[in-house]
Design an enzyme around this catalytic site. Structure first.
Site, PDB file in Angstrom:
ATOM      1  N   ASN A 144      46.263   2.785  21.060  1.00 50.23           N
ATOM      2  CA  ASN A 144      46.323   1.326  21.008  1.00 50.23           C
ATOM      3  C   ASN A 144      46.729   0.805  22.388  1.00 50.23           C
ATOM      4  O   ASN A 144      47.891   0.920  22.775  1.00 50.23           O
ATOM      5  CB  ASN A 144      47.332   0.883  19.947  1.00 50.23           C
ATOM      6  N   GLN A 146      47.295  -2.072  23.368  1.00 48.23           N
ATOM      7  CA  GLN A 146      48.217  -3.198  23.277  1.00 48.23           C
ATOM      8  C   GLN A 146      49.607  -2.776  22.834  1.00 48.23           C
ATOM      9  O   GLN A 146      50.512  -3.601  22.750  1.00 48.23           O
ATOM     10  CB  GLN A 146      47.680  -4.232  22.285  1.00 48.23           C
ATOM     11  N   ARG A 178      41.574  -3.553  17.017  1.00 51.60           N
ATOM     12  CA  ARG A 178      42.122  -4.562  16.117  1.00 51.60           C
ATOM     13  C   ARG A 178      42.963  -3.860  15.055  1.00 51.60           C
ATOM     14  O   ARG A 178      42.987  -2.634  14.969  1.00 51.60           O
ATOM     15  CB  ARG A 178      40.994  -5.339  15.429  1.00 51.60           C
ATOM     16  N   ASN A 180      43.922  -2.222  11.729  1.00 52.98           N
ATOM     17  CA  ASN A 180      43.199  -1.376  10.775  1.00 52.98           C
ATOM     18  C   ASN A 180      41.940  -0.732  11.351  1.00 52.98           C
ATOM     19  O   ASN A 180      41.156  -0.131  10.603  1.00 52.98           O
ATOM     20  CB  ASN A 180      42.846  -2.154   9.492  1.00 52.98           C
ATOM     21  N   ASP A 203      54.657   3.357  15.490  1.00 55.94           N
ATOM     22  CA  ASP A 203      54.551   3.993  14.172  1.00 55.94           C
ATOM     23  C   ASP A 203      53.477   3.363  13.299  1.00 55.94           C
ATOM     24  O   ASP A 203      52.970   4.000  12.384  1.00 55.94           O
ATOM     25  CB  ASP A 203      55.907   3.919  13.464  1.00 55.94           C
ATOM     26  N   SER A 234      56.423   0.090  20.755  1.00 59.97           N
ATOM     27  CA  SER A 234      57.819  -0.355  20.873  1.00 59.97           C
ATOM     28  C   SER A 234      58.706   0.327  19.844  1.00 59.97           C
ATOM     29  O   SER A 234      59.899   0.511  20.084  1.00 59.97           O
ATOM     30  CB  SER A 234      57.894  -1.881  20.716  1.00 59.97           C
ATOM     31  N   ARG A 307      57.471  -8.318  21.867  1.00 61.56           N
ATOM     32  CA  ARG A 307      56.866  -6.985  21.932  1.00 61.56           C
ATOM     33  C   ARG A 307      56.766  -6.465  23.351  1.00 61.56           C
ATOM     34  O   ARG A 307      56.935  -5.274  23.609  1.00 61.56           O
ATOM     35  CB  ARG A 307      55.476  -7.038  21.287  1.00 61.56           C
ATOM     36  N   ASP A 462      56.635   1.474   7.634  1.00 56.31           N
ATOM     37  CA  ASP A 462      56.270   2.120   8.896  1.00 56.31           C
ATOM     38  C   ASP A 462      56.073   1.095  10.008  1.00 56.31           C
ATOM     39  O   ASP A 462      55.215   1.249  10.891  1.00 56.31           O
ATOM     40  CB  ASP A 462      54.994   2.952   8.741  1.00 56.31           C
ATOM     41  N   GLY A 463      56.857   0.022   9.959  1.00 55.78           N
ATOM     42  CA  GLY A 463      56.740  -1.018  10.969  1.00 55.78           C
ATOM     43  C   GLY A 463      55.668  -2.054  10.685  1.00 55.78           C
ATOM     44  O   GLY A 463      55.545  -3.041  11.417  1.00 55.78           O
TER      45      GLY A 463
END
Length: 504
Positions: A144, A146, A178, A180, A203, A234, A307, A462-463
């Site tokens: 990811n 981002q 994006r 999912n 996570d 993070s 974030r 899980d966040g």
């Protein structure tokens, strides 16, 4: 990797330094000073570190298996990314825009073309002991861009990729676009092409991957595909827990990333528990880390705007939430470890996936052998499968959960702000249980049910945030395999889950 936990020192421009700032001596210099070290130099000069040279000597002109794969654009977790894939991957990767995926030969280092092989599974390798990834190894990396401070891709190219190339690990790198996206990818992926799936983010991305595997028609085989957590977000609680199980000291940021990369290079696997969850709206999902309600979930939600601060976002969010504490009302019940039912519940839940033998429908009361907490006013409820809540929060110092067991923490209403602050500060070093706070309760359990009295607040799994509604869950022992520092399975009640099976 051969000599244990790395101690990494860098100067202001990123060059490696010795303890006093000098350049570290070469391996040949060490042998000249002390011939006893010649054995170590032999190991360090082994084929593991000469992989590039050996690949150049082989006939590697044949293309790999990654042609035609999708190269994801920047972005992730539902957020648009302003940069093009060319900008993210560098000029050397522009040739990939026709459709080839980012592989170890194209992610910003010296080109090393992966060998072309037929799909295989680690359990089908006769020379590979069970509980170990094969050598050489092929890994699908989901990243990811981002995540965390938005530097995951750069960290992968500069910190992870060199280790993988030297350890004979070829890979395909896909950037998530994006929320999912990773879930969709693993649902459709031909898993037989890969020996493991590596996830570089926080996570939440691992949560997507595991739930995507469990949605597949072949979920029983798919969920046993080995997983690896590379911290790039993070919240890196799963990576921090694996780092703890490996015997490393608690570290963060790049040091944690390098430790987890070294664990992948060492290839050891260990089985992990999986939490199956059911909600009042009929949702079935799975957790690899935690479920929280109340204070912890609110901090997770409200710190989302920070974030870009990285893990410090949770510290900032904690202080803001302490300024205006909330009370959450609900009914909490659980099945403690060691409780033996006189008979199995009459109506167990039957759905796709593992059977939750300890649960009954949420419309029915919990079985009589469960424990119902008399208090209904809470500051937080936390169900935790591992030791860490983030890389800097050692929430479960009592150690790794046994097979089929999870930690249940809850804090009753009435605790002062000062006492709650002391708990969270002590949690950084795992000392909070030593404070003997009468409002903090810890119970090892195998199942739980939580029924909020109102929809105030949120759940965090899980966040990842979910609506506030009645939820219950049961832990399944040793249900998935992860790269870890130890091949030992958690001991305990039920360790029947076997090693990864052979694919038909």
């Amino acid at each position: 990797a051969l000599l244990g936990t790395p101690k990494i020192l860098r100067n202001s421009v990123g060059e490696l330094q010795g303890p006093l700032g000098e350049k570290p001596p070469s391996r040949r210099d060490l042998v000249h000073c002390n011939p006893f070290l010649s054995g170590f130099v032999f190991l360090l000069d082994s084929p593991l570190l000469d992989f590039k040279k050996r690949c150049e000597d082989r006939d590697l002109a044949a293309p790999g298996n990654d042609e035609g794969a999708h190269t994801a654009q920047g972005g992730g977790e539902g957020e648009p990314h302003g940069q093009s894939p060319d900008t993210l991957l560098g000029n050397t990767d522009k040739k990939l825009n026709a459709g080839a995926a980012v592989t170890s030969s194209s992610a910003g280092a010296a080109p090393v073309a992966p060998c072309q092989r037929e799909p295989r599974d680690l359990a089908m390798e006769p020379e590979c002991p069970r509980g170990l990834l094969p050598r050489p190894c092929r890994v699908l990396v989901l990243l990811n861009p981002q995540g965390g401070k938005g530097k995951a891709l750069q960290l992968f190219q500069s910190r992870v990729q060199p280790f993988l190339e030297e350890a004979e690990i070829t890979f395909k790198l896909i950037l998530t676009e994006r929320k999912n996206h990773a879930r969709e990818l693993v649902c459709a992926e031909e898993l037989g092409h890969w020996d493991a799936l590596a996830v570089m983010s926080g996570d939440g991305l691992m949560h997507e991957v595991v739930n995507g595997l469990m949605e597949r028609p072949d979920w029983e085989t798919a969920i046993q595909k080995p997983l690896c957590s590379l911290p790039g977000g993070s919240g890196n609680a799963l990576a921090a827990s694996v780092n703890h199980y490996a015997g490393y000291e608690q570290v963060t940021n790049e040091d944690l990333l390098i430790n987890c990369t070294l664990l992948l290079c060492r290839r050891r696997l260990s089985p992990m528990n999986l939490l199956s969850l059911h909600t009042a709206s009929g949702l079935r999902l799975y957790s690899v880390l935690s479920l929280s309600w109340g204070f912890v979930a609110d901090v997770d939600l409200e710190s989302e705007k920070y974030r870009r601060l990285g893990e410090i976002r949770f510290t900032v969010g904690t202080f803001f939430r302490l300024a205006s504490l909330r009370i959450y009302q609900g009914q909490l019940a659980y099945l403690p470890v060691g409780t033996v039912a006189s008979k199995r519940p009459a109506s167990t839940l039957v759905q796709k996936g593992p059977v939750d033998t300890h649960l009954v429908p949420l419309e029915e009361p919990v079985p009589s052998h469960w424990t119902v907490v008399p208090e209904q006013d809470f500051l937080l409820v936390l169900v935790l499968l591992h030791t860490h809540l983030s890389s800097e929060l050692f929430a479960a110092p009592m150690g790794r959960c046994e097979a089929g067991v999870m930690h249940l923490f809850y804090v009753r209403a009435g605790v002062s702000r000062a006492a709650l602050l002391r708990l969270f500060l002590a949690m950084q070093k795992g000392k909070h249980m030593e404070l003997d706070c009468p409002y903090l309760v810890h119970v090892p359990v195998v199942a739980f049910r939580l029924e909020p009295r109102s929809q105030r607040g949120v759940f965090s799994v899980d966040g990842e945030l979910m609506v506030c509604e009645a939820v219950q869950g049961q832990v399944h022992p040793n249900y998935l395999w992860m790269v870890c520092g130890s091949r030992d399975a958690p001991s305990g009640r039920d360790s029947r889950r076997g090693p990864p099976p052979e694919e038909p």
